[in-house]
Design a protein around this motif. Sequence first.
Motif, PDB file in Angstrom:
ATOM      1  N   LYS A  71       0.840  -1.187   0.000  1.00 29.52           N
ATOM      2  CA  LYS A  71       0.000   0.000   0.000  1.00 29.52           C
ATOM      3  C   LYS A  71       0.883   1.246   0.000  1.00 29.52           C
ATOM      4  CE  LYS A  71      -3.922  -2.289   2.140  1.00 29.52           C
ATOM      5  NZ  LYS A  71      -4.886  -2.339   3.248  1.00 29.52           N
ATOM      6  N   PRO A  72       0.385   2.359  -0.543  1.00 28.47           N
ATOM      7  CA  PRO A  72       1.228   3.559  -0.718  1.00 28.47           C
ATOM      8  C   PRO A  72       1.792   4.081   0.594  1.00 28.47           C
ATOM      9  CG  PRO A  72      -1.099   4.042  -1.077  1.00 28.47           C
ATOM     10  CD  PRO A  72      -0.978   2.571  -1.043  1.00 28.47           C
ATOM     11  N   GLY A  73       3.115   4.287   0.601  1.00 24.63           N
ATOM     12  CA  GLY A  73       3.780   4.765   1.813  1.00 24.63           C
ATOM     13  C   GLY A  73       3.630   6.252   2.036  1.00 24.63           C
ATOM     14  N   LEU A  74       3.293   7.002   0.972  1.00 17.58           N
ATOM     15  CA  LEU A  74       3.149   8.447   1.093  1.00 17.58           C
ATOM     16  C   LEU A  74       2.120   8.822   2.148  1.00 17.58           C
ATOM     17  CD1 LEU A  74       3.589  11.390   0.089  1.00 17.58           C
ATOM     18  CD2 LEU A  74       1.817  10.932  -1.645  1.00 17.58           C
ATOM     19  N   ARG A  75       1.113   7.960   2.333  1.00 23.26           N
ATOM     20  CA  ARG A  75       0.030   8.321   3.240  1.00 23.26           C
ATOM     21  C   ARG A  75       0.520   8.539   4.668  1.00 23.26           C
ATOM     22  NH1 ARG A  75      -3.562   2.827   3.919  1.00 23.26           N
ATOM     23  NH2 ARG A  75      -1.910   1.420   4.569  1.00 23.26           N
ATOM     24  N   TRP A  76       1.545   7.796   5.100  1.00 22.88           N
ATOM     25  CA  TRP A  76       2.055   7.989   6.456  1.00 22.88           C
ATOM     26  C   TRP A  76       2.888   9.270   6.551  1.00 22.88           C
ATOM     27  CZ3 TRP A  76      -0.259   5.838  10.260  1.00 22.88           C
ATOM     28  CH2 TRP A  76      -0.898   4.604  10.080  1.00 22.88           C
ATOM     29  N   GLY A  77       3.501   9.663   5.452  1.00 18.13           N
ATOM     30  CA  GLY A  77       4.168  10.963   5.435  1.00 18.13           C
ATOM     31  C   GLY A  77       3.165  12.092   5.560  1.00 18.13           C
ATOM     32  N   TRP A  95      -7.226   7.984   2.235  1.00 24.63           N
ATOM     33  CA  TRP A  95      -5.966   7.250   2.173  1.00 24.63           C
ATOM     34  C   TRP A  95      -5.960   5.950   2.992  1.00 24.63           C
ATOM     35  CZ3 TRP A  95      -1.770   7.836  -0.906  1.00 24.63           C
ATOM     36  CH2 TRP A  95      -1.651   9.030  -1.606  1.00 24.63           C
ATOM     37  N   PHE A  96      -7.019   5.677   3.783  1.00 24.26           N
ATOM     38  CA  PHE A  96      -7.051   4.478   4.625  1.00 24.26           C
ATOM     39  C   PHE A  96      -8.411   3.805   4.544  1.00 24.26           C
ATOM     40  CE2 PHE A  96      -3.768   7.166   6.307  1.00 24.26           C
ATOM     41  CZ  PHE A  96      -2.764   6.294   6.701  1.00 24.26           C
ATOM     42  N   SER A  97      -8.414   2.480   4.603  1.00 20.91           N
ATOM     43  CA  SER A  97      -9.678   1.740   4.622  1.00 20.91           C
ATOM     44  C   SER A  97     -10.316   1.836   6.000  1.00 20.91           C
ATOM     45  CB  SER A  97      -9.429   0.266   4.279  1.00 20.91           C
ATOM     46  OG  SER A  97      -8.692  -0.368   5.322  1.00 20.91           O
ATOM     47  N   LYS A  98     -11.579   1.410   6.103  1.00 21.06           N
ATOM     48  CA  LYS A  98     -12.312   1.499   7.363  1.00 21.06           C
ATOM     49  C   LYS A  98     -11.595   0.748   8.476  1.00 21.06           C
ATOM     50  CE  LYS A  98     -16.775   1.390   7.374  1.00 21.06           C
ATOM     51  NZ  LYS A  98     -18.212   0.980   7.300  1.00 21.06           N
ATOM     52  N   GLU A  99     -10.987  -0.410   8.151  1.00 23.15           N
ATOM     53  CA  GLU A  99     -10.314  -1.213   9.165  1.00 23.15           C
ATOM     54  C   GLU A  99      -9.016  -0.570   9.661  1.00 23.15           C
ATOM     55  OE1 GLU A  99     -13.155  -3.636   7.008  1.00 23.15           O
ATOM     56  OE2 GLU A  99     -11.551  -2.302   6.348  1.00 23.15           O
ATOM     57  N   GLU A 100      -8.487   0.391   8.926  1.00 21.27           N
ATOM     58  CA  GLU A 100      -7.188   0.985   9.254  1.00 21.27           C
ATOM     59  C   GLU A 100      -7.262   2.393   9.834  1.00 21.27           C
ATOM     60  OE1 GLU A 100      -4.160  -0.437   5.852  1.00 21.27           O
ATOM     61  OE2 GLU A 100      -5.834   0.766   5.109  1.00 21.27           O
ATOM     62  N   ARG A 101      -8.340   3.118   9.585  1.00 19.22           N
ATOM     63  CA  ARG A 101      -8.275   4.565   9.777  1.00 19.22           C
ATOM     64  C   ARG A 101      -8.378   5.027  11.227  1.00 19.22           C
ATOM     65  NH1 ARG A 101     -13.896   4.866   6.975  1.00 19.22           N
ATOM     66  NH2 ARG A 101     -12.626   4.672   5.106  1.00 19.22           N
ATOM     67  N   THR A 136      -4.167   8.168  -6.193  1.00 14.96           N
ATOM     68  CA  THR A 136      -4.560   7.822  -7.558  1.00 14.96           C
ATOM     69  C   THR A 136      -5.579   6.687  -7.517  1.00 14.96           C
ATOM     70  OG1 THR A 136      -2.816   6.163  -7.771  1.00 14.96           O
ATOM     71  CG2 THR A 136      -2.254   8.441  -8.367  1.00 14.96           C
ATOM     72  N   ALA A 137      -6.171   6.391  -8.662  1.00 13.80           N
ATOM     73  CA  ALA A 137      -7.144   5.291  -8.740  1.00 13.80           C
ATOM     74  C   ALA A 137      -6.496   3.967  -8.346  1.00 13.80           C
ATOM     75  CB  ALA A 137      -7.718   5.215 -10.149  1.00 13.80           C
ATOM     76  N   ALA A 138      -5.255   3.751  -8.801  1.00  7.15           N
ATOM     77  CA  ALA A 138      -4.563   2.507  -8.449  1.00  7.15           C
ATOM     78  C   ALA A 138      -4.296   2.425  -6.957  1.00  7.15           C
ATOM     79  CB  ALA A 138      -3.248   2.422  -9.233  1.00  7.15           C
ATOM     80  N   GLU A 139      -3.920   3.551  -6.355  1.00  7.64           N
ATOM     81  CA  GLU A 139      -3.669   3.571  -4.915  1.00  7.64           C
ATOM     82  C   GLU A 139      -4.953   3.336  -4.132  1.00  7.64           C
ATOM     83  OE1 GLU A 139       0.188   6.578  -4.597  1.00  7.64           O
ATOM     84  OE2 GLU A 139      -1.820   7.403  -4.849  1.00  7.64           O
ATOM     85  N   LYS A 140      -6.065   3.868  -4.624  1.00  7.69           N
ATOM     86  CA  LYS A 140      -7.347   3.627  -3.961  1.00  7.69           C
ATOM     87  C   LYS A 140      -7.696   2.150  -3.947  1.00  7.69           C
ATOM     88  CE  LYS A 140      -9.472   8.118  -4.968  1.00  7.69           C
ATOM     89  NZ  LYS A 140     -10.529   8.825  -5.742  1.00  7.69           N
ATOM     90  N   ARG A 141      -7.413   1.463  -5.052  1.00 10.41           N
ATOM     91  CA  ARG A 141      -7.697   0.020  -5.106  1.00 10.41           C
ATOM     92  C   ARG A 141      -6.848  -0.738  -4.104  1.00 10.41           C
ATOM     93  NH1 ARG A 141      -8.202   1.179 -10.704  1.00 10.41           N
ATOM     94  NH2 ARG A 141      -6.026   0.627 -11.100  1.00 10.41           N
ATOM     95  N   LEU A 142      -5.585  -0.350  -3.980  1.00  5.38           N
ATOM     96  CA  LEU A 142      -4.707  -1.003  -3.004  1.00  5.38           C
ATOM     97  C   LEU A 142      -5.156  -0.729  -1.571  1.00  5.38           C
ATOM     98  CD1 LEU A 142      -1.171  -0.333  -4.538  1.00  5.38           C
ATOM     99  CD2 LEU A 142      -2.331  -2.530  -4.361  1.00  5.38           C
TER     100      LEU A 142
END
Length: 433
Positions: free
Chosen positions: A17-23, A139-145, A202-208
């Motif tokens: 999953k995209p690491g930018l989100r934690w930045g 940037w995060f799914s329900k289980e993660e946010r 991005t759309a790809a990041e949303k899918r991940l």
Amino acid sequence: MTNSNKLHHANAAKAKKPGLRWGIITLLLLGAVVNYLDRSNLSIANTTIAAEFGLSSTQMGLLLSAFLWPYALANLPAGWLVDRFGPRKMFAWASGLWSAATIISAFANSFSFMYAMRMLLGVSESPFFTSGLKVTNRWFSKEERGLPTSIINTGSQIANAIAPPLLTVLMLTMTWRGMFIFMGVVGFVVMLAWLKVYRDPTAAEKRLINVDAAPLAEPAATTAGEVKQAKWSSLFKHKSTWFMIIGNFGIMFTIWVYLTWLPSYLEKEQGFTLKETGWIASIPFVAGIIGVLLGGFISDFFIRRGFAAVTSRKIPIVGGAILAAASVAPIPFIDNTALSIVMLSIGYFASQLPSGVIWTLAADIAPGEQVASLGAIQNFGGFLGAACAPIVTGYILDTTGSFNNVFLLGAGLLLLGAISYGIFLKKPIPKTA
């Protein structure tokens, strides 16, 4: 589910999953620290400014609440604006405006001038936490946010913990006016960093991001007209919205008694000097940092164990409010400084268990396109309580000369918050809202 779909989901689940989100979360954490330091500077300079301007406790209470009323009211359109224009634009505008207001406040020479600048600060800071909620929702799914939302809210507790010693040192070395200017400049730095770093996934990041939560479900097509039908005002038609307003009102009242009057309480009732207060006042707020993070961890723990999302969020919210009430209620009857500080610290720790989770709860209760709006409405209720706190406290001090009734009132309102969330808030708002 076909075999090919199963294989596709298995491979996608292994993808990083995209690491930018934690930045981005780290930058929002920094923004929250600066945001709350700008709110806290007046509380730290409370007695100094009161003496310079010749203010009574009631007048100081009015000045301390000058930020809170506009902040509470501005949260209502702020949530809609974040949903409409996105977190990148709204946070940039907010941080720039609140930094300018902080710097201008340094040149105040009267009660009315300072009052006006605190009102501007309240309006300009209102989009921050709704922007953070929108970011975690994207940037995060329900289980993660739950955890990232709590991390953002931890920024307020870090600021509260470091504000007494840090701002006291700044005030003693460069006067309270220099302290205001310094913090305003730091805010502009945060604004520039945000514009440099943030983007939507991005759309790809949303899918991940959402692959674990909804592996194969294709979202129903949503037209622009359908989004427009989900009006901000429609949220007020649902009981859940009102119980979130009432519940957050009860919890935030006591939190803001701490944030606006704790230094004064330690000086006037416990006999500490200004320098001593700068360090001792940080103790409850350090406990608050632990409380915010633990609240997010607890809610995510239960949701991973299969509990409903709303139930998982309510556990730390209700439990924290009850424990906080049980901690602050005995303080008027304690005649021991050390024990009073211990109870104050436990009370603030417990009152912060709900802080980040309350925002995550809004994401679980609201339809997707109204997440920031419901979060802002709930925050509006909380800051109505926050706005009442310094005024009511100042009035009680002028009439009784003691904080005793303040603590008893705070305990009662904490229990009101626990009841509102625990008993009456039951189900999400349907998407047709």
